[in-house]
Design a protein around this motif. Structure first.
Motif, short mmCIF file in Angstrom:
data_model
loop_
_atom_site.label_atom_id
_atom_site.label_comp_id
_atom_site.label_asym_id
_atom_site.label_seq_id
_atom_site.Cartn_x
_atom_site.Cartn_y
_atom_site.Cartn_z
N LYS A 310 30.97 62.88 54.89
CA LYS A 310 31.57 63.95 55.77
C LYS A 310 32.55 62.66 56.65
O LYS A 310 32.08 61.53 56.54
N ASN A 311 33.43 63.17 57.42
CA ASN A 311 33.98 62.12 58.39
C ASN A 311 32.98 61.59 59.47
O ASN A 311 32.45 62.41 60.02
N ILE A 312 33.12 60.34 59.65
CA ILE A 312 32.12 59.85 60.46
C ILE A 312 32.75 59.17 61.68
O ILE A 312 33.72 58.28 61.48
N LYS A 313 32.49 59.40 62.98
CA LYS A 313 33.20 58.64 64.23
C LYS A 313 32.57 57.45 64.28
O LYS A 313 31.26 57.34 64.33
N GLN A 314 33.26 56.45 64.86
CA GLN A 314 32.56 55.15 65.55
C GLN A 314 31.66 55.32 66.63
O GLN A 314 31.51 56.41 67.30
N GLY A 315 30.66 54.99 66.48
CA GLY A 315 29.31 55.31 67.39
C GLY A 315 28.48 56.24 66.99
O GLY A 315 27.41 56.46 67.51
N GLN A 316 28.86 56.95 65.91
CA GLN A 316 28.03 58.23 65.31
C GLN A 316 26.78 57.44 64.74
O GLN A 316 26.92 56.51 63.71
N LEU A 317 25.87 58.15 64.47
CA LEU A 317 24.56 57.69 63.88
C LEU A 317 24.54 57.61 62.45
O LEU A 317 24.98 59.29 62.05
N PHE A 318 24.24 56.92 61.51
CA PHE A 318 24.16 57.27 60.26
C PHE A 318 22.90 58.20 59.70
O PHE A 318 21.99 57.98 60.35
N SER A 319 23.16 59.06 58.88
CA SER A 319 22.07 60.15 58.51
C SER A 319 22.19 60.40 57.25
O SER A 319 23.27 60.17 56.67
N ASN A 320 21.16 61.34 56.71
CA ASN A 320 21.21 61.86 55.45
C ASN A 320 22.34 63.03 55.30
O ASN A 320 22.76 63.23 54.26
N LEU A 321 22.85 63.29 56.48
CA LEU A 321 23.89 64.64 56.54
C LEU A 321 25.17 63.82 56.39
O LEU A 321 26.08 64.51 55.83
N ASN A 322 25.41 62.45 56.77
CA ASN A 322 26.73 62.03 56.61
C ASN A 322 26.97 60.85 55.73
O ASN A 322 28.15 60.31 55.49
N LEU A 323 25.86 60.39 54.97
CA LEU A 323 25.72 59.36 54.00
C LEU A 323 25.46 59.92 52.82
O LEU A 323 24.64 60.68 52.47
N GLY A 324 26.22 59.28 51.75
CA GLY A 324 25.81 59.71 50.18
C GLY A 324 25.97 58.53 49.46
O GLY A 324 26.41 57.39 49.93
N ILE A 325 25.78 58.65 48.32
CA ILE A 325 25.89 57.55 47.16
C ILE A 325 26.74 58.02 45.95
O ILE A 325 26.29 58.94 45.29
N LYS A 326 28.05 57.15 45.96
CA LYS A 326 28.96 57.71 44.92
C LYS A 326 29.47 56.47 44.14
O LYS A 326 29.44 55.34 44.70
N ARG A 327 29.88 56.66 42.83
CA ARG A 327 30.76 55.64 42.16
C ARG A 327 31.88 55.57 42.99
O ARG A 327 32.66 56.54 43.46
N PRO A 328 32.52 54.54 42.79
CA PRO A 328 32.31 53.22 42.20
C PRO A 328 31.56 52.31 42.96
O PRO A 328 31.40 52.43 44.29
N ALA A 329 31.30 51.18 42.19
CA ALA A 329 30.55 49.95 43.10
C ALA A 329 31.62 49.41 43.93
O ALA A 329 32.88 49.42 43.96
#
Length: 355
Positions: A310-329
């Motif tokens: 999802k959209n992530i703002k500068q300073g926001q903590l990375f979490s399972n809610l806002n990070l994912g794994i997708k193609r391409p490399a």
């Protein structure tokens, strides 16, 4: 043994499939070459020296010829003259295929090595205990292929010790113990054991192809396979098991009269077998688990990157809610995913943007 750059050596066994006619023998040399064989192999014997007057035919000989007669009467028409072998060896050299033959007695062993100047000899299964003939082997001058049909580990060890003129192998509780590693290294350079089951043709349930690995493990020598099964599957499996030599009977036509034609491959089948073995070698590769050239173009597509779920703002903590794994490399390696969790984002990210 010829240098093959780790390729399987293929021997086209003519045996007696020339039916005693040198014209057919020469034709088969050309066919063996055309099929991709490295060697064309014959047999050296005289019926009077090979069998007694009253020796009976083997069951497979009766079955394959549909005749029941004295073995000597079966074999005599299949003989070649001594001069024929000079012609055949010269013809094989002219056609750029290696000549090989199996002697069945002392006289013919000496003929091959002294008169015909053969540097490579194939010992057939039936002669593995013919110590009178085997006493003539000189491993410093000759390379030896030994078929092991009808034998067990103890008999093979006994024969190898006799040939080596030293007790290199000892049998203990059906296992082989190496007594002389230095002599073993010499033997490995000068001979090859061939797993073999003596019948024509061999039923699949008796092929026992795993014996190839057993011979290799126990004797620590080069091992090949002399095949008498029907078809081409067994030699291909043998090659996949590490057989360094494949020997197979070849015939012009399986319907010809004679004891071995039915257990042989015709030229089309033999050529197909060689092609499949060569294809197998290519597919087996070098065994090193590394990135293959053909994979390079697919890495960017098939592998993935860490992206913004999802959209992530500068300073926001990375979490399972806002990070994912997708193609391409091409972004951060997904293996670093858990290293990012809990850390602050250094910039703004939009959905699906690589981190």
């Amino acid at each position: 043994m010829i240098k093959q750059h780790n390729k399987v050596i293929v021997i086209a066994e003519v045996g007696v499939n020339h039916n005693g006619k040198i014209k057919i023998a020469k034709k088969m040399i050309k066919i063996a070459k055309n099929c991709g064989a490295d060697y064309v192999k014959f047999q050296n014997w005289k019926a009077n020296n090979l069998v007694t007057e009253n020796a009976k035919m083997a069951p497979y000989q009766i079955k394959n010829t549909k005749k029941k007669q004295r073995q000597i009467d079966l074999l005599k028409p299949l003989e070649l003259k001594k001069n024929d072998y000079f012609i055949l060896k010269t013809f094989a050299n002219k056609n750029k295929i290696n000549f090989l033959s199996s002697p069945f007695d002392e006289e013919n062993y000496l003929f091959l090595t002294k008169n015909l100047k053969c540097k490579e000899i194939k010992i057939p299964s039936g002669e593995i205990n013919n110590f009178l003939m085997l006493s003539n082997i000189n491993l410093k001058k000759e390379y030896i292929f030994i078929s092991t049909g009808m034998s067990n580990l103890e008999e093979i060890a006994h024969t190898l010790n006799f040939i080596a003129k030293k007790k290199v192998f000892k049998v203990k509780k059906s296992r082989i113990i190496i007594n002389d590693k230095k002599k073993l290294l010499f033997l490995k350079k000068r001979l090859c054991l061939l797993h073999c089951v003596t019948d024509y043709p061999v039923d699949d349930k008796f092929a026992n192809l795993n014996a190839i690995k057993t011979l290799e493990k126990e004797f620590q020598l080069n091992v090949g396979y002399s095949d008498h099964t029907a078809g081409i599957l067994a030699p291909i499996i043998a090659a996949s098991l590490g057989a360094k030599v494949i020997e197979k009977h070849i015939t012009l036509n399986k319907r010809l009269k004679g004891p071995d034609h039915k257990a042989s491959l015709n030229p089309i089948e033999f050529k197909k077998m060689v092609k499949q073995i060569r294809k197998l070698e290519t597919m087996m590769g070098n065994g090193k688990k590394v990135l293959q050239k053909c994979e390079i173009k697919n890495i960017l597509i098939a592998r993935k990157s860490i992206v913004a779920k999802k959209n992530i703002k500068q300073g926001q903590l990375f979490s399972n809610l806002n990070l994912g794994i997708k193609r391409p490399a091409g972004g951060i390696n997904p293996s670093k995913y858990f290293n990012l969790i809990g850390k602050k984002s250094k910039k703004n990210y939009k959905i699906d943007q690589k981190i």
